[in-house]
Design a protein around this motif. Sequence first.
Motif, PDB file in Angstrom:
ATOM      1  N   GLU A  84       3.246 -18.986 -45.517  1.00  0.00           N
ATOM      2  CA  GLU A  84       2.948 -20.043 -46.490  1.00  0.00           C
ATOM      3  C   GLU A  84       2.546 -21.342 -45.795  1.00  0.00           C
ATOM      4  O   GLU A  84       1.675 -22.069 -46.273  1.00  0.00           O
ATOM      5  CB  GLU A  84       4.143 -20.249 -47.420  1.00  0.00           C
ATOM      6  N   LEU A  85       3.160 -21.624 -44.651  1.00  0.00           N
ATOM      7  CA  LEU A  85       2.748 -22.818 -43.884  1.00  0.00           C
ATOM      8  C   LEU A  85       1.331 -22.629 -43.345  1.00  0.00           C
ATOM      9  O   LEU A  85       0.528 -23.568 -43.342  1.00  0.00           O
ATOM     10  CB  LEU A  85       3.726 -23.076 -42.732  1.00  0.00           C
ATOM     11  N   ALA A  86       1.011 -21.409 -42.907  1.00  0.00           N
ATOM     12  CA  ALA A  86      -0.340 -21.148 -42.388  1.00  0.00           C
ATOM     13  C   ALA A  86      -1.376 -21.335 -43.499  1.00  0.00           C
ATOM     14  O   ALA A  86      -2.448 -21.916 -43.278  1.00  0.00           O
ATOM     15  CB  ALA A  86      -0.413 -19.740 -41.808  1.00  0.00           C
ATOM     16  N   ALA A  87      -1.040 -20.869 -44.701  1.00  0.00           N
ATOM     17  CA  ALA A  87      -1.961 -21.033 -45.837  1.00  0.00           C
ATOM     18  C   ALA A  87      -2.120 -22.508 -46.185  1.00  0.00           C
ATOM     19  O   ALA A  87      -3.226 -22.985 -46.468  1.00  0.00           O
ATOM     20  CB  ALA A  87      -1.447 -20.246 -47.042  1.00  0.00           C
ATOM     21  N   LEU A  88      -1.016 -23.235 -46.124  1.00  0.00           N
ATOM     22  CA  LEU A  88      -1.071 -24.677 -46.424  1.00  0.00           C
ATOM     23  C   LEU A  88      -1.894 -25.408 -45.362  1.00  0.00           C
ATOM     24  O   LEU A  88      -2.665 -26.319 -45.675  1.00  0.00           O
ATOM     25  CB  LEU A  88       0.357 -25.237 -46.501  1.00  0.00           C
TER      26      LEU A  88
END
Length: 240
Positions: free
Chosen positions: A55-59
């Motif tokens: 989710e951090l990578a997507a953000l």
Amino acid sequence: MEPVLDARRHAMLEAMGIDVWVRRDAVDAGDGAIAPVVGPVPRGMPASGGDAVAELAALAQEVAACTACPLAETRTQTVFGVGAATARCLVIGEAPGAEEDRRGEPFVGRAGQLLNAMLAAIGLARESVYIANILKCRPPNNRDPQPAEVAACSGFLRRQIALVAPRVILAVGRIAAQNLLGVETPIGRMRGQDYVYAGTDIPVVVTYHPAYLLRSPGEKRKAWTDLQRAKRLLDAAGDA
Ligand code: URA
């Protein structure tokens, strides 16, 4: 304390410019009432869905494509954040500088080296914490962030905080502390106060920015007091 760790900690304290013979009773106990948090930070922060890394990578991808404010036109690249997705300590600074803009990572210049030493002094390796900024893009000539830029970026930081879900937030510098907590209190008066990040029970410890400490080494002793406060809160939070 284990001798090796003790020696390493002494070295880090020296790097911070802290005399290792500081008397224990000279340390600020730092307990006060929880100050009310005001400002535009929303309540009801959603918990991470579980895969904080993904989710951090997507953000980070979303941030990289952001054109919400004019800083998008002058940045070399966005500087999202770095560190352990499940870090117990989240460090929040102001905005990328020239070196960070060039390398795409927060706190990699001289201030970053001092930040690393400050963290190490309380037993935290840079890799074990998460480091982010109020702004993800460099303001030209390192000027202060403008309110509209902070507003455009604040949702990204809020989501980062929710995903990392730290046990303690360390706000370094006036810009970080005031914008994170939605106050205009001078940093000297924010230090040593109990704050929580709005809508959560995550304590926020306020300390001086390492760039300021490089210019004003006489203030390092106060920063050391603040770091010990953060360490106490981390210890009190246990292993979870
Ligand atoms: N100062 C900050 O506040 N953040 C950085 O990433 C670098 C310097």
